[in-house]
Design a protein around this motif. Structure first.
Motif, PDB file in Angstrom:
ATOM      1  N   GLY A 149       0.782  -1.231   0.000  1.00  0.00           N
ATOM      2  CA  GLY A 149       0.000   0.000   0.000  1.00  0.00           C
ATOM      3  C   GLY A 149       0.809   1.274   0.000  1.00  0.00           C
ATOM      4  O   GLY A 149       0.247   2.367  -0.138  1.00  0.00           O
ATOM      5  N   THR A 150       2.117   1.174   0.124  1.00  0.00           N
ATOM      6  CA  THR A 150       2.965   2.373   0.139  1.00  0.00           C
ATOM      7  C   THR A 150       3.317   2.855  -1.259  1.00  0.00           C
ATOM      8  O   THR A 150       3.896   3.926  -1.413  1.00  0.00           O
ATOM      9  N   GLY A 151       2.997   2.052  -2.265  1.00  0.00           N
ATOM     10  CA  GLY A 151       3.426   2.343  -3.624  1.00  0.00           C
ATOM     11  C   GLY A 151       4.658   1.547  -4.027  1.00  0.00           C
ATOM     12  O   GLY A 151       5.057   1.566  -5.197  1.00  0.00           O
ATOM     13  N   ALA A 152       5.258   0.844  -3.074  1.00  0.00           N
ATOM     14  CA  ALA A 152       6.442   0.024  -3.359  1.00  0.00           C
ATOM     15  C   ALA A 152       6.037  -1.205  -4.165  1.00  0.00           C
ATOM     16  O   ALA A 152       4.878  -1.629  -4.166  1.00  0.00           O
ATOM     17  N   ALA A 153       7.021  -1.792  -4.840  1.00  0.00           N
ATOM     18  CA  ALA A 153       6.776  -2.987  -5.647  1.00  0.00           C
ATOM     19  C   ALA A 153       6.249  -4.123  -4.777  1.00  0.00           C
ATOM     20  O   ALA A 153       6.591  -4.232  -3.589  1.00  0.00           O
ATOM     21  N   SER A 154       5.403  -4.956  -5.363  1.00  0.00           N
ATOM     22  CA  SER A 154       4.881  -6.105  -4.635  1.00  0.00           C
ATOM     23  C   SER A 154       6.000  -7.102  -4.352  1.00  0.00           C
ATOM     24  O   SER A 154       7.024  -7.128  -5.050  1.00  0.00           O
ATOM     25  N   LYS A 155       5.790  -7.947  -3.334  1.00  0.00           N
ATOM     26  CA  LYS A 155       6.763  -8.960  -2.951  1.00  0.00           C
ATOM     27  C   LYS A 155       6.127 -10.337  -3.084  1.00  0.00           C
ATOM     28  O   LYS A 155       5.006 -10.557  -2.633  1.00  0.00           O
ATOM     29  N   GLU A 156       6.865 -11.256  -3.704  1.00  0.00           N
ATOM     30  CA  GLU A 156       6.355 -12.592  -3.989  1.00  0.00           C
ATOM     31  C   GLU A 156       6.616 -13.563  -2.848  1.00  0.00           C
ATOM     32  O   GLU A 156       7.564 -13.402  -2.074  1.00  0.00           O
ATOM     33  N   ASP A 157       5.739 -14.571  -2.765  1.00  0.00           N
ATOM     34  CA  ASP A 157       5.903 -15.710  -1.865  1.00  0.00           C
ATOM     35  C   ASP A 157       6.217 -15.282  -0.430  1.00  0.00           C
ATOM     36  O   ASP A 157       7.203 -15.695   0.169  1.00  0.00           O
ATOM     37  N   GLN A 158       5.339 -14.454   0.118  1.00  0.00           N
ATOM     38  CA  GLN A 158       5.519 -13.935   1.467  1.00  0.00           C
ATOM     39  C   GLN A 158       4.658 -14.707   2.472  1.00  0.00           C
ATOM     40  O   GLN A 158       3.711 -15.421   2.098  1.00  0.00           O
ATOM     41  N   THR A 159       4.994 -14.548   3.736  1.00  0.00           N
ATOM     42  CA  THR A 159       4.194 -15.072   4.839  1.00  0.00           C
ATOM     43  C   THR A 159       3.726 -13.893   5.676  1.00  0.00           C
ATOM     44  O   THR A 159       4.532 -13.042   6.061  1.00  0.00           O
ATOM     45  N   LEU A 160       2.423 -13.847   5.949  1.00  0.00           N
ATOM     46  CA  LEU A 160       1.846 -12.721   6.680  1.00  0.00           C
ATOM     47  C   LEU A 160       1.043 -13.265   7.855  1.00  0.00           C
ATOM     48  O   LEU A 160       0.206 -14.156   7.681  1.00  0.00           O
ATOM     49  N   ALA A 161       1.305 -12.739   9.039  1.00  0.00           N
ATOM     50  CA  ALA A 161       0.653 -13.240  10.251  1.00  0.00           C
ATOM     51  C   ALA A 161      -0.385 -12.232  10.752  1.00  0.00           C
ATOM     52  O   ALA A 161      -0.173 -11.014  10.695  1.00  0.00           O
ATOM     53  N   ILE A 162      -1.508 -12.768  11.240  1.00  0.00           N
ATOM     54  CA  ILE A 162      -2.558 -11.970  11.869  1.00  0.00           C
ATOM     55  C   ILE A 162      -2.802 -12.558  13.258  1.00  0.00           C
ATOM     56  O   ILE A 162      -3.077 -13.753  13.391  1.00  0.00           O
ATOM     57  N   VAL A 163      -2.697 -11.725  14.278  1.00  0.00           N
ATOM     58  CA  VAL A 163      -2.916 -12.172  15.655  1.00  0.00           C
ATOM     59  C   VAL A 163      -3.800 -11.154  16.360  1.00  0.00           C
ATOM     60  O   VAL A 163      -3.475  -9.957  16.387  1.00  0.00           O
ATOM     61  N   ASP A 164      -4.910 -11.617  16.906  1.00  0.00           N
ATOM     62  CA  ASP A 164      -5.840 -10.753  17.635  1.00  0.00           C
ATOM     63  C   ASP A 164      -6.241  -9.517  16.826  1.00  0.00           C
ATOM     64  O   ASP A 164      -6.307  -8.399  17.352  1.00  0.00           O
TER      65      ASP A 164
END
Length: 451
Positions: free
Chosen positions: A34-49
């Protein structure tokens, strides 16, 4: 304004929830931050609470999102909860619009003017308490309008004191911003701005009787729609009077994007830190091509039978020939505004000829920003982070970073390369709860346009 703990979703809404766990890990996902930076492939994203986290516990629910993209929830800055019913009457879409916004990945909205303010307040309360699905809502008060409005549902201000008292009353009810409209005077607008600013609130406007430069000098915080509603260049413009809108549009259509008066206007707005809200979808729908593009099968499926018939028979505009040029002029104006350092935000404005709906119109807005010359990543930033900045919520929403709310959209594809993939929404996380986009859309089939 927003509770620090998770809200339990009502049991009746559980069929619309796809992911509801305290800890979730999104694996093998493409991330647009969302910053305008290039997308990053094959990432891991964590959601807690309900928050984006640096890591998750070992027992977290895991989702393999290979081929999918995660991006911030859209922030719709001109996203009404009402819709045109014909005859300059507008109906509150209390059930369908919150669901459509959320289903499209619009996780935060500013209502940008209210027709039924008490209903808006109740909708917000129901969403915040987990009793209804929908985006986080920043409520704008009823329109600040003068006498002679085309819309009978708007109160007519009578004086500067009336404008001040109006702002104070609705601020007490929970309005977080105000929107001025077509026919009020400079004195009334000035009084409203002073009253709002005294309470730490902001004012935007869809103007006609007052020009953009005049409004900027009065201290306005935002201007809706951009150049296409600015009447200051109309020959013979009289103070505090709205010229005939059609005549003003025909005259504006003759203006060149290189006109030095536009550069002067932009410089004034940037100097005074006045934002512009892009609403390209509602104008594009006045063109022949844009109208046909807007009437997607999904849109026609969502509206009632009567509304569908009205749309399919709709006369696009009394002057359809001027609108393609006007839309291109507005696109050039918005590009120049951003290049000069202005803050461009965006929203769908589900009004006009009815061909723009909640959520679907936000998708179209982003696509049209790309048509205007912004890259897909720039367009997504305009419709997410920039809105969060104007709302003062950039520490909480608008980008993907640890500690921020897990307001996220999962789409099947790569909008950074093909912006049309934005429409392939599968899951919308709002504060960590993953809503099923398809089921939300199915729940409003044939409903929009019914009271």
């Amino acid at each position: 304004m927003f509770l620090a703990f998770l809200i339990a979703v009502d049991a009746a809404l559980q069929p619309f929830v796809k992911v509801d766990a305290k800890a979730v890990v999104l694996e093998h996902v493409r991330v647009i931050d969302g910053t305008g930076a290039a997308s990053k492939e094959d990432q891991t994203l964590a959601i807690v609470d309900g928050k984006i986290a640096a890591q998750a516990p070992a027992n977290a629910q895991k989702l393999d999102l290979t081929g999918r993209t995660v991006m911030p929830g859209l922030v719709g800055m001109h996203d009404h909860l009402f819709y045109p019913m014909g005859g300059a009457i507008f109906g509150e879409m209390a059930y369908s619009f919150p669901r459509l916004y959320l289903a499209a990945g619009v996780t935060t909205i500013r209502t940008a003017g209210s027709i039924e303010p008490y209903t808006d307040i109740q909708i917000k309360d129901a969403i915040d308490s987990g009793k209804a699905p929908g985006p986080s809502i920043f409520i704008s008060g009823p329109y600040l309008e003068g006498p002679g409005s085309f819309a009978l549902q708007m109160h007519a201000l009578k004086s500067s004191d009336d404008a001040r008292d109006f702002v104070n009353f609705w601020a007490d009810q929970g309005a977080t911003s105000f929107k001025a409209y077509n026919t009020l005077t400079r004195a009334e607008l000035s009084a409203a701005i002073r009253a709002a600013h005294k309470r730490g609130l902001r004012v935007t406007a869809h103007l006609c009787s007052i020009g953009f430069t005049e409004a900027a000098k009065l201290g306005i915080d935002d201007l809706e729609h951009g150049l296409l509603v600015d009447t200051e260049f109309f020959p013979g413009k009289k103070p505090d009077q709205c010229p005939p809108p059609r005549e003003a549009a025909v005259d504006l259509a003759k203006m060149s994007p290189q006109d030095p008066r536009l550069a002067g206007l932009i410089a004034e707005l940037v100097k005074r830190k006045v934002a512009i809200t892009s609403t390209l979808a509602v104008f594009d729908a006045f063109t022949e091509e844009g109208f046909r593009t807007a009437l997607t099968p999904e849109l026609l499926d969502a509206v009632s039978a009567d509304t569908r018939a009205r749309l399919l028979q709709a006369h696009i505009s009394r002057d359809p020939s001027i609108w393609p040029g006007l839309v291109k002029l507005e696109m050039a104006f918005e590009r120049a505004f951003v290049q000069a350092g202005g803050l461009l935000i965006a929203g769908c404005d589900p009004t006009g000829n009815g061909a723009v709906l909640a959520g679907y119109g936000d998708w179209r807005d982003v696509e049209l920003l790309v048509d205007a010359g912004f890259s897909p990543l720039e367009a997504l930033k305009i419709h997410s982070l920039n809105g969060a900045v104007w709302l003062g919520q950039e520490d909480r929403i608008g980008t993907i970073a640890p500690g921020k709310d897990a307001d996220l959209v999962v789409v099947d594809g790569d909008p950074s390369k093909n912006i049309a993939d934005l429409r392939k929404v599968e899951i919308v996380f709002k504060r960590g709860v993953g809503w099923d986009s398809r089921k939300l859309i199915e729940s409003v089939r044939g409903v929009v346009g019914m009271r």
